[in-house]
Enzyme design. Structure first.
Site, mmCIF file in Angstrom:
data_model
loop_
_atom_site.group_PDB
_atom_site.id
_atom_site.type_symbol
_atom_site.label_atom_id
_atom_site.label_comp_id
_atom_site.label_asym_id
_atom_site.label_seq_id
_atom_site.Cartn_x
_atom_site.Cartn_y
_atom_site.Cartn_z
ATOM 1 N N HIS A 121 -21.324 -48.586 -50.076
ATOM 2 C CA HIS A 121 -22.652 -48.920 -50.585
ATOM 3 C C HIS A 121 -22.457 -49.404 -52.032
ATOM 4 O O HIS A 121 -21.530 -48.944 -52.715
ATOM 5 C CB HIS A 121 -23.463 -47.620 -50.555
ATOM 6 C CG HIS A 121 -24.917 -47.732 -50.874
ATOM 7 N ND1 HIS A 121 -25.385 -47.856 -52.155
ATOM 8 C CD2 HIS A 121 -26.003 -47.704 -50.075
ATOM 9 C CE1 HIS A 121 -26.720 -47.890 -52.128
ATOM 10 N NE2 HIS A 121 -27.117 -47.803 -50.869
ATOM 11 N N ASP A 198 -18.822 -39.961 -50.891
ATOM 12 C CA ASP A 198 -20.251 -40.253 -50.923
ATOM 13 C C ASP A 198 -20.829 -39.842 -49.560
ATOM 14 O O ASP A 198 -20.605 -40.514 -48.552
ATOM 15 C CB ASP A 198 -20.426 -41.754 -51.188
ATOM 16 C CG ASP A 198 -21.865 -42.226 -51.014
ATOM 17 O OD1 ASP A 198 -22.734 -41.407 -50.668
ATOM 18 O OD2 ASP A 198 -22.104 -43.433 -51.227
ATOM 19 N N GLN A 201 -24.999 -40.749 -46.441
ATOM 20 C CA GLN A 201 -25.350 -41.188 -45.093
ATOM 21 C C GLN A 201 -24.867 -40.204 -44.028
ATOM 22 O O GLN A 201 -25.293 -40.273 -42.887
ATOM 23 C CB GLN A 201 -24.703 -42.568 -44.869
ATOM 24 C CG GLN A 201 -25.383 -43.429 -43.865
ATOM 25 C CD GLN A 201 -26.830 -43.692 -44.192
ATOM 26 O OE1 GLN A 201 -27.696 -43.470 -43.374
ATOM 27 N NE2 GLN A 201 -27.108 -44.174 -45.395
ATOM 28 N N LYS A 224 -32.621 -38.457 -47.689
ATOM 29 C CA LYS A 224 -32.127 -38.945 -46.393
ATOM 30 C C LYS A 224 -32.030 -37.815 -45.379
ATOM 31 O O LYS A 224 -31.708 -38.038 -44.225
ATOM 32 C CB LYS A 224 -30.787 -39.642 -46.574
ATOM 33 C CG LYS A 224 -30.979 -40.961 -47.332
ATOM 34 C CD LYS A 224 -29.751 -41.789 -47.449
ATOM 35 C CE LYS A 224 -30.106 -43.077 -48.191
ATOM 36 N NZ LYS A 224 -28.924 -43.792 -48.662
ATOM 37 N N CYS A 362 -27.450 -53.002 -49.120
ATOM 38 C CA CYS A 362 -26.695 -52.576 -50.311
ATOM 39 C C CYS A 362 -25.199 -52.533 -50.034
ATOM 40 O O CYS A 362 -24.476 -51.687 -50.589
ATOM 41 C CB CYS A 362 -27.145 -51.203 -50.809
ATOM 42 S SG CYS A 362 -28.819 -51.166 -51.385
#
Ligand code: PLP
Length: 404
Positions: A121, A198, A201, A224, A362
């Site tokens: 991202h 990260d 997600q 999220k 993104c």
């Protein structure tokens, strides 16, 4: 097992009409919807004990502080972290990444190398580019394959004793690929490099055990995973958080201030300058409670069924191309139909009340890799249904007829 009827009753927004149709919300990879349990906690906070934390001697401030610190412990337990002070509450994944990038900007030199992946991202690319510009450190990229997975052999070949940091997402937001992070972390550690994952997600679908992963830094955003926007976390191993300089100066992050010298507060407050998003932090804890009550195994199993059902049905459409064909992926389908522009397809679906994402998500480098302007992305959550997928398929058939 997912009790879909009961779950859907928890989400007031799912009763909305959009352009005269029942809303079908398939933009979960951008942000999830919020159950009433989480909304209620935010209302309760502002209705009953809104007040600043960690400072007041008065009752409301104590209640707010207790609720905020309880949330930190819920987050610590959810991610199986050793100490609550290794959880820094931030504005979200982007801010968490910037805290680390800014900190390492003071520690790297031009001989150092850092590695990111081709599946990132923008928020896990740009801060590291800025850090490299500042320090002269060299940025290397793990390439991706046509299936949308990481080329692990190439990763091993660019890793060396010069590698200081590795940044990879747990799950790609554009393609849904679940990356082999345990292996990535292990290989980096063999070279003495630190790893930031990260997890923005991944966390809506997977419950990661951060001690088992032995990861050095892990970031995620509450919005999220059924929480509110503007709150997230930065996990860091104690010794590394201690070694990094603070990100912002201000109240809350100090131990003592004189004009000659300020000493910083201990963890986690060193990285939490200013009044935080108190209601958001408390609601983040409630969102984790909510999802744990349903259970991540049940969530993953149900979402895998949705993914398989939608993938099989979409593959029957003439001219469809699905991007991201890893065997290990979350319920995200990125696709294009013939040469129809994703924006046109998305706009027609919107007319029918169906919310999908269109564009580069993104993650422009991924689109450049496939030489496309973008994709249509349908991303599912545990509150979506097979019937909603049928409605999207009907919508796509109609759109294709109109646009071709
Ligand atoms: C959404 C997302 C981010 C950014 O999260 P914010 O909440 O906007 O800070 C970073 N990385 C990935 C993989 C994402 O999906």
């Amino acid at each position: 097992m997912i009790d879909i009827k009961k779950i859907r009753e928890d989400f007031p927004i799912l009763n909305r009409k959009v352009n005269g149709h029942d809303l079908v919300y398939f933009d979960n990879a951008a942000t999830s919807q919020t159950p009433k349990q989480v909304i209620d906690v935010i209302v309760d906070y502002y209705s009953r004990f809104n007040s600043n934390i960690h400072r007041g001697v008065h009752k409301l401030s104590q209640e707010a502080t207790d609720a905020y610190e309880e949330a930190r412990i819920k987050i610590q337990k959810h991610f199986n972290v050793a100490h609550p002070y290794e959880i820094i509450l931030t504005a979200g994944s982007t801010e968490s990444i910037n805290i680390i990038a800014s900190g390492y900007s003071n520690l790297l030199n031009p001989r150092d190398e850092v590695i990111i992946s081709a599946l990132e991202h923008h928020s896990n690319i740009v801060p590291w580019q800025m850090m490299c510009e500042k320090t002269g450190a060299k940025l290397k990229v793990i390439p991706m394959t046509l299936e949308g997975t990481l080329d692990m052999r190439a990763y091993e070949s660019i890793l060396s004793s010069n590698t200081k940091l590795v940044f990879v997402n747990h799950v790609s937001n554009a393609l849904g690929t679940i990356n082999p992070i345990k292996e990535i972390i292990c290989k980096a550690h063999e070279q003495g490099a630190h790893v930031l994952i990260d997890g923005a997600q991944a966390c809506p679908h997977i419950k990661p055990d951060l001690q088992d992963l032995d990861v050095d830094f892990y970031v995620t955003s509450a919005h999220k995973l059924c929480g509110p926007t503007g709150i997230g976390m930065l996990y860091g191993k104690e010794e590394f958080l201690r070694a990094l300089p603070p990100y912002q100066g201000g109240g809350e992050m100090i131990s003592s201030v004189t004009f000659e010298k300020t000493t910083y507060a201990d963890l986690p407050h060193k990285f939490e300058a200013g009044t935080p998003n108190i209601a958001g932090g408390i609601a983040f804890g409630t969102a984790l409670d909510y999802m744990n009550e349903i259970g991540f195994d049940a969530i993953a199993a149900y979402e895998a069924e949705l993914l398989e059902y939608a993938t099989n049905a979409l593959q029957k459409i003439d001219g469809i191309k699905i991007y991201g064909e890893s065997l290990h992926k979350t319920a995200v389908i990125s696709f294009n139909v013939s040469n129809i522009h994703p924006y046109d397809l998305g706009s027609i679906l919107d007319q029918m009340g169906i919310a999908v994402r269109t564009g580069h998500h993104c993650a422009q480098p991924i689109m450049d890799f496939f030489e496309i302007p973008g994709t249509v992305r349908a991303s599912f959550s545990f509150y979506n249904t097979f019937k909603e997928i049928d409605r999207m398929l009907t919508g796509i058939h109609k759109a294709v007829k109109m646009l071709q």
